[in-house]
Design an enzyme around this catalytic site. Sequence first.
Site, PDB file in Angstrom:
ATOM      1  N   ASN A   9      32.221  39.378  47.445  1.00 18.18           N
ATOM      2  CA  ASN A   9      33.353  39.910  48.207  1.00 18.18           C
ATOM      3  C   ASN A   9      34.547  39.978  47.261  1.00 18.18           C
ATOM      4  O   ASN A   9      35.171  38.972  46.976  1.00 18.18           O
ATOM      5  CB  ASN A   9      33.634  39.001  49.412  1.00 18.18           C
ATOM      6  CG  ASN A   9      34.841  39.485  50.209  1.00 18.18           C
ATOM      7  OD1 ASN A   9      35.369  40.580  49.960  1.00 18.18           O
ATOM      8  ND2 ASN A   9      35.278  38.684  51.161  1.00 18.18           N
ATOM      9  N   TRP A  10      34.830  41.181  46.799  1.00 16.96           N
ATOM     10  CA  TRP A  10      35.922  41.343  45.824  1.00 16.96           C
ATOM     11  C   TRP A  10      37.304  41.249  46.471  1.00 16.96           C
ATOM     12  O   TRP A  10      38.305  41.225  45.769  1.00 16.96           O
ATOM     13  CB  TRP A  10      35.790  42.693  45.117  1.00 16.96           C
ATOM     14  CG  TRP A  10      34.712  42.764  44.097  1.00 16.96           C
ATOM     15  CD1 TRP A  10      33.815  41.786  43.772  1.00 16.96           C
ATOM     16  CD2 TRP A  10      34.416  43.876  43.237  1.00 16.96           C
ATOM     17  NE1 TRP A  10      32.973  42.227  42.771  1.00 16.96           N
ATOM     18  CE2 TRP A  10      33.328  43.519  42.440  1.00 16.96           C
ATOM     19  CE3 TRP A  10      34.956  45.151  43.095  1.00 16.96           C
ATOM     20  CZ2 TRP A  10      32.779  44.370  41.475  1.00 16.96           C
ATOM     21  CZ3 TRP A  10      34.413  46.009  42.158  1.00 16.96           C
ATOM     22  CH2 TRP A  10      33.334  45.616  41.353  1.00 16.96           C
ATOM     23  N   LYS A  11      37.317  41.317  47.827  1.00 17.14           N
ATOM     24  CA  LYS A  11      38.607  41.306  48.550  1.00 17.14           C
ATOM     25  C   LYS A  11      39.490  42.435  48.016  1.00 17.14           C
ATOM     26  O   LYS A  11      38.963  43.507  47.697  1.00 17.14           O
ATOM     27  CB  LYS A  11      39.250  39.922  48.459  1.00 17.14           C
ATOM     28  CG  LYS A  11      38.253  38.820  48.875  1.00 17.14           C
ATOM     29  CD  LYS A  11      38.842  37.461  49.034  1.00 17.14           C
ATOM     30  CE  LYS A  11      37.759  36.496  49.497  1.00 17.14           C
ATOM     31  NZ  LYS A  11      38.249  35.141  49.706  1.00 17.14           N
ATOM     32  N   GLU A  98      40.020  36.214  56.540  1.00 12.60           N
ATOM     33  CA  GLU A  98      41.260  36.833  56.062  1.00 12.60           C
ATOM     34  C   GLU A  98      41.656  38.022  56.934  1.00 12.60           C
ATOM     35  O   GLU A  98      42.831  38.372  57.006  1.00 12.60           O
ATOM     36  CB  GLU A  98      41.105  37.221  54.582  1.00 12.60           C
ATOM     37  CG  GLU A  98      41.151  35.979  53.694  1.00 12.60           C
ATOM     38  CD  GLU A  98      40.433  36.122  52.363  1.00 12.60           C
ATOM     39  OE1 GLU A  98      40.081  37.240  51.978  1.00 12.60           O
ATOM     40  OE2 GLU A  98      40.212  35.072  51.719  1.00 12.60           O
ATOM     41  N   SER A 214      34.611  28.900  47.724  1.00 15.52           N
ATOM     42  CA  SER A 214      34.657  28.270  46.401  1.00 15.52           C
ATOM     43  C   SER A 214      33.275  28.091  45.764  1.00 15.52           C
ATOM     44  O   SER A 214      33.007  27.075  45.105  1.00 15.52           O
ATOM     45  CB  SER A 214      35.392  26.923  46.461  1.00 15.52           C
ATOM     46  OG  SER A 214      36.731  27.108  46.863  1.00 15.52           O
ATOM     47  N   GLY A 235      33.592  34.881  46.505  1.00 11.14           N
ATOM     48  CA  GLY A 235      34.870  35.571  46.313  1.00 11.14           C
ATOM     49  C   GLY A 235      35.265  35.602  44.848  1.00 11.14           C
ATOM     50  O   GLY A 235      34.713  36.380  44.058  1.00 11.14           O
TER      51      GLY A 235
HETATM   52  P1  13P Z   1      36.266  32.233  47.237  1.00 11.56           P
HETATM   53  O1  13P Z   1      34.880  32.238  46.661  1.00 11.56           O
HETATM   54  O2  13P Z   1      37.270  32.862  46.363  1.00 11.56           O
HETATM   55  O3  13P Z   1      36.664  30.868  47.727  1.00 11.56           O
HETATM   56  O4  13P Z   1      36.213  33.178  48.545  1.00 11.56           O
HETATM   57  C1  13P Z   1      35.221  32.997  49.469  1.00 11.56           C
HETATM   58  C2  13P Z   1      35.211  34.119  50.438  1.00 11.56           C
HETATM   59  O5  13P Z   1      36.094  34.249  51.263  1.00 11.56           O
HETATM   60  C3  13P Z   1      34.113  35.097  50.355  1.00 11.56           C
HETATM   61  O6  13P Z   1      34.113  35.962  51.442  1.00 11.56           O
END
Ligand code: 13P
Length: 254
Positions: A9-11, A98, A214, A235
């Site tokens: 998930n690159w957000k 989010e 994480s 993420g």
């Molecule tokens: P992180 O791996 O940056 O904590 O994000 C997790 C996440 O929200 C994946 O959808």
Amino acid sequence: MGKVIIIANWKMNPLSLTEAKRIFTDTKKTAQTLRNVQSVVCPPFIYVNELKSLVSGRRCLIGAQDVFFERNGAYTGEISAAMLAKAGIKYVIVGHSEKRTFGETDEVVNKKTLAALKEGLHVVLCVGERERDEHALYFDFIRRELEHALKGVPKNLTHKLLIAYEPIWAIGREAKSADTPAGTFETTLFIRKILAERYDKKMAMNMPILYGGSVNKKNAREFLVHGGVQGLLVGRASLTPAHFAEILKEADRP
Ligand code: 13P
């Protein structure tokens, strides 16, 4: 046993198409060589088509981070499940915390889940508590999220469903830490119990559950071996190809 599913998930990253292409091409190089892993990269919408054209084979696919529940019409800024399906997208993340933080309700998550499943997409449905309280009330929270999201979802549509357990306190740069594999294992049992009540035991046992929050190259394997999950939703670590490649390789080990 099916393949391990690793979803990036690159957000809202990276800032340019050039950078997006670089990260995807690098990731694909590793992902393509792995027999036991299904990789899916979910970039921002603006890069989806371009990156989709770089896909070769089925081991490293492009997915979407969100979807709207109506098919088409006057919905400014939205993208429908039918559009994703017609563009050849097979996976979509729904109900990420989010999005929920910015107002996505359980009802909307439910509508999106149904719309995407009806369109034949794999839905990665995210659930997870904000806090892990010592009285274990967080289980009630997860139950509510799941039950709302799955309202009216018939069993015959659930074969394309995946549940991502993402405890909010474990997500992102500000996170205290990742969950422990033991903590995640407990939650997967609980999720399967709810699914068994709602559908049946076999379906509950076969449902792919992913852990997210994480995830890194050091803890990925532990979650897969001891966390009761069949995959990971990654993420930050998915934006550094060398780092993500390590996670993919860990997931590929028998
Ligand atoms: P992180 O791996 O940056 O904590 O994000 C997790 C996440 O929200 C994946 O959808």
